[in-house]
Design an enzyme around this catalytic site. Sequence first.
Site, PDB file in Angstrom:
ATOM      1  N   HIS A   1      32.335  50.478  19.441  1.00 17.62           N
ATOM      2  CA  HIS A   1      32.387  51.797  18.723  1.00 17.62           C
ATOM      3  C   HIS A   1      32.402  52.659  19.631  1.00 17.62           C
ATOM      4  O   HIS A   1      32.907  53.621  19.718  1.00 17.62           O
ATOM      5  CB  HIS A   1      31.607  52.014  17.484  1.00 17.62           C
ATOM      6  CG  HIS A   1      31.790  53.140  16.782  1.00 17.62           C
ATOM      7  ND1 HIS A   1      30.795  53.911  16.239  1.00 17.62           N
ATOM      8  CD2 HIS A   1      32.861  53.924  16.497  1.00 17.62           C
ATOM      9  CE1 HIS A   1      31.348  55.018  15.691  1.00 17.62           C
ATOM     10  NE2 HIS A   1      32.524  55.110  15.802  1.00 17.62           N
TER      11      HIS A   1
ATOM     12  N   HIS B   1      29.312  45.217  18.272  1.00 16.40           N
ATOM     13  CA  HIS B   1      30.101  46.110  17.552  1.00 16.40           C
ATOM     14  C   HIS B   1      29.922  47.507  17.444  1.00 16.40           C
ATOM     15  O   HIS B   1      30.876  48.566  18.020  1.00 16.40           O
ATOM     16  CB  HIS B   1      30.122  46.142  16.080  1.00 16.40           C
ATOM     17  CG  HIS B   1      30.959  44.371  15.550  1.00 16.40           C
ATOM     18  ND1 HIS B   1      32.083  44.162  15.888  1.00 16.40           N
ATOM     19  CD2 HIS B   1      30.416  43.549  14.852  1.00 16.40           C
ATOM     20  CE1 HIS B   1      32.396  43.090  15.503  1.00 16.40           C
ATOM     21  NE2 HIS B   1      31.501  42.769  14.895  1.00 16.40           N
TER      22      HIS B   1
ATOM     23  N   HIS C   1      25.014  40.439  18.125  1.00 16.66           N
ATOM     24  CA  HIS C   1      26.641  40.308  17.865  1.00 16.66           C
ATOM     25  C   HIS C   1      26.788  41.702  17.306  1.00 16.66           C
ATOM     26  O   HIS C   1      27.903  42.193  17.336  1.00 16.66           O
ATOM     27  CB  HIS C   1      27.056  39.180  16.847  1.00 16.66           C
ATOM     28  CG  HIS C   1      28.355  39.330  16.279  1.00 16.66           C
ATOM     29  ND1 HIS C   1      29.424  38.714  16.957  1.00 16.66           N
ATOM     30  CD2 HIS C   1      28.693  40.050  15.281  1.00 16.66           C
ATOM     31  CE1 HIS C   1      30.310  39.145  16.183  1.00 16.66           C
ATOM     32  NE2 HIS C   1      30.132  39.744  15.032  1.00 16.66           N
ATOM     33  N   GLU C   2      26.207  42.063  16.329  1.00 18.87           N
ATOM     34  CA  GLU C   2      26.323  43.358  15.571  1.00 18.87           C
ATOM     35  C   GLU C   2      26.040  44.509  16.614  1.00 18.87           C
ATOM     36  O   GLU C   2      26.710  45.485  16.377  1.00 18.87           O
ATOM     37  CB  GLU C   2      25.140  43.638  14.607  1.00 18.87           C
ATOM     38  CG  GLU C   2      25.274  42.603  13.302  1.00 18.87           C
ATOM     39  CD  GLU C   2      27.007  42.575  12.944  1.00 18.87           C
ATOM     40  OE1 GLU C   2      27.492  43.321  13.050  1.00 18.87           O
ATOM     41  OE2 GLU C   2      27.215  41.272  12.220  1.00 18.87           O
TER      42      GLU C   2
END
Length: 231
Positions: A110, A106, A102-103
């Site tokens: 980005h 991100h 999940h991270e």
Amino acid sequence: MYGYYYFDPTYLLLVIGMVLSLLASAKVKSTFSVYSRVRSASGLTGADAARRILRMSGITDVTVVPISGSLTDHYDPGSKKLALSQDVYDKTSVAAIGVAAHECGHAIQHATNYVPLNLRSAIVPVANIGSTLSWPLFLAGLIFSIRPLLTVGIILFTFAVLFQLVTLPVEFNASSRALKMLGSSGMLGADEVKGARKVLTAAALTYVAALASSILQLLRLIILAGGRDRD
């Protein structure tokens, strides 16, 4: 005597928001606890999975680092560091791999200039100001009957609500990216992906609860301001 016994019914809105947040927090902790005891067949740690996903996505300038605490995982776009908590970084559970992925979602957002993420980043300063100053200004306007302060307080808090609203698609999209990559890469089997999905869905509920709580607080401000006008 009347003032002593007076009950502000708008407090119920705060109570509802608190209950929603507590329930969501309990849900994510219990779900994470269940799947943190399920070892992945691949034997990958959260850090291993994160580094593999980043490489698969062509991202070479993001560093995966450990961080203290539980469920403190996050991606910092400024330093390009993907921080994984002690329950994720070196653990081989389905929950750890799901959170790490999940991270990574991100980090991929980005790298690809995902619009909702850029929008959220753009409104962070004004949202922080809104969270900090909205209530002091509103209370000052309420106590001294200064209508402009009430209005400014409501407007500032609205930006904090907007931040919570924009956060939802960012979080849901990161989870969607994570689950797709975990399944297609074989890092998790089909049943394991289902477990990871439960963990990430529970985590997403905390953001839904945060938005609901913020909306209820905004509604309370509007109701209190309306009551002051009638007085």
